[in-house]
Design an enzyme around this catalytic site. Sequence first.
Site, short mmCIF file in Angstrom:
data_model
loop_
_atom_site.label_atom_id
_atom_site.label_comp_id
_atom_site.label_asym_id
_atom_site.label_seq_id
_atom_site.Cartn_x
_atom_site.Cartn_y
_atom_site.Cartn_z
N HIS A 78 -11.96 -3.80 8.88
CA HIS A 78 -12.53 -3.65 7.53
C HIS A 78 -13.78 -2.79 7.57
CE1 HIS A 78 -9.98 -7.21 7.09
NE2 HIS A 78 -10.05 -7.07 5.78
N GLU A 133 0.80 -1.23 0.00
CA GLU A 133 0.00 0.00 0.00
C GLU A 133 0.83 1.28 0.00
OE1 GLU A 133 -1.06 -2.73 1.36
OE2 GLU A 133 -3.13 -2.95 0.68
#
Length: 659
Positions: free
Chosen positions: A462, A393
């Site tokens: 999440h 990322e």
Amino acid sequence: MGGLDQDKLLSLYETMLRIRRFEETVAKLFYGGEIPGFVHLYIGEEAIATGVIHALRKDDYITSTHRGHGHLIAKGVDLKKLMAELYGKETGLNKGRGGSMHAVDVGIGVMGANGIVGSGIGLAAGVALAVKYRGKDNVVATFFGDGASNTGVFHETLNMASIWKLPVLFVCENNMYAATVPVKKSLSVDRVSKRASAYNIEGVTVDGTNVLEVYETAEKLVKEIRNGKGPALLEALTLRVRGHFEGDPQHYRPKDEVDEFLREKDPIVKFRNYLISNGFLNEARDNEIRSKVEKEVLEAVEFARNSPYPKPDTALEYTYSESKLTYKEPPPGSRAITYVEAVREALDYEMSRYDDVIVLGEDVVAAGVWGVTKGLAAKYGADVRVIDTPISEDGFTLIAVGAAMAGLRVVVEHRFADFLYLAMNAIFNHAAKLRYMSGGQFKIPILVRAAIGAGISAAAQHSSTNASMFVNHPGLKVVAPATPYDAKGLFLASIRDGNPVIFLEHKKLYRMSGPVPEEEYVIPLGKASVKREGSDVTIVTYSYMLHESLEAAKELKERYGIDAEVIDLRTLYPLDRKTLKESVEKTMKLVVVDEGWGPCGISSEVIATVEEEAFGYLDSRPVRINTGHAPIPFSPTLEKEILPSKEKIVRSILTLFRR
Ligand SMILES: Cc1ncc(C[n+]2csc(CCOP(=O)(O)OP(=O)(O)O)c2C)c(N)n1
């Protein structure tokens, strides 16, 4: 040696001397109190920048480090502008917004020195991605220290650069220390170049005090890279002669280390001896070159001293680039598509018309985890314009920033907004800051898409709605559309805005359907939408909570006769202050429904804004309904308990009306 003619040899020598004199002068000026901040000097390392950059073409690029003066000088920077930047003057390279550690000169291919160790490596790969995408044959050399070779960015970037065969020369300046820590204590290998083999690229170590060895090795590697071989890693060994920064007491290093190095290995003395003994230089010519360099440096100091400081009232300039878009919000029409389809339609539209738009992210070739990029790889080229990334990322977001700095518009997909935490360096330190720090030289048009929100038992890692941290940071715009209609129009505004935009999509919205015009339209950033008019109370919300709020408003009207106005912020930064003011002045009651957490959140910001814009209008305390202050739970009963909901909104508003 190596067939270099006298002019070339002397130009290497002159560059090294120019760097040395500049650095010695900077040290004096710094201790004399003329240069603010920190300076990290490059003395002892001159042969590396000189050798590598002389092996590049003028139109090639570099990225640099906190110890970057030498790189810029070798690339041909105007010493006056560099010195003025060190002084913090308006005439400096970055107009005084960057300083020593962050000097940028896009005009000569210097894509920035960088104060975040390792990050220039990722940016360089992004510039290289843009070069390759455009079919050009430039090479990007990225300089970094031995310390930087321990960062995640280094490893993530070497991996991606290797897979994608990017035209990057990774140049590790191994000066034996990272701040106070000697390489023996921080490297798992005896040579940084050995790390190249893990990424299936060539790695070479050279004597970084021998400019000809550096030059010849770099020249060979650059030629291969330019011919499409892919990246290579060049490690150049030397010693950091000065402290880590000027003022560093250096208690951690052996006393005679520097003297010994300068006696035996000073790169300038060594090269001078070589030039003299081979008849390329005599004393007269040496003096001539030294006087020339001395004069240039003194003129640079004079220029910097006599230059003005930036005017205080320009302190906010360069935070954002100005966007000049034509806006329209056409009637919704009768065609209904889902939110996912609306985002895809906007992206597809932009990609079909403009070839400067590319997409990066995990699984985007297959469709992306939410299906937004479905079909786009087939249409625009898998791993050409729609590029699958490894799970890296920070690295791939930095690459996106680098590609944007080099002129592409990059859509980056992060499948869950929780994963943005891994890319905070790329987003905050680079996407958000580099335009400002470069004095407006960079434009960073990246659009970072991420899925926010809870309510699907995805648990705490999440499910975050973490918009507020992006709102808090200057340099970013933050958008969170709640309907398919807004998603399309705001996506087009965001991708064309010219600034980094964090584009937040709620998971519970993806399958939601609604009317979306087939035509192109651009909804202005910073303009809220009154989704329901009312006169008794203002509900301010964004993203999925719009729908809970509308349901609540319906029930309040039908069961209790309370007429709520519902405002969808749509853009969280910049905030639409005017719409908030007008509504609250009418209803005199404010409820903010925010799926993010409370402290320093969107709801706090809305309430503060209303107090500033419509002070005295509220006839009861403002109410904020946030997610409870805990990570989002997994179990449905707990998750329901913690989230804002229609029921909670109705209950809060009834309390406001004392019902
Ligand atoms: C990400 C990050 N961590 C720590 C620092 C503080 N810091 C600045 S320079 C430096 C040492 C870097 O060592 P190296 O990469 O070998 O470069 P050198 O200073 O030796 O040129 C450190 C720890 C920083 N600026 N950025």
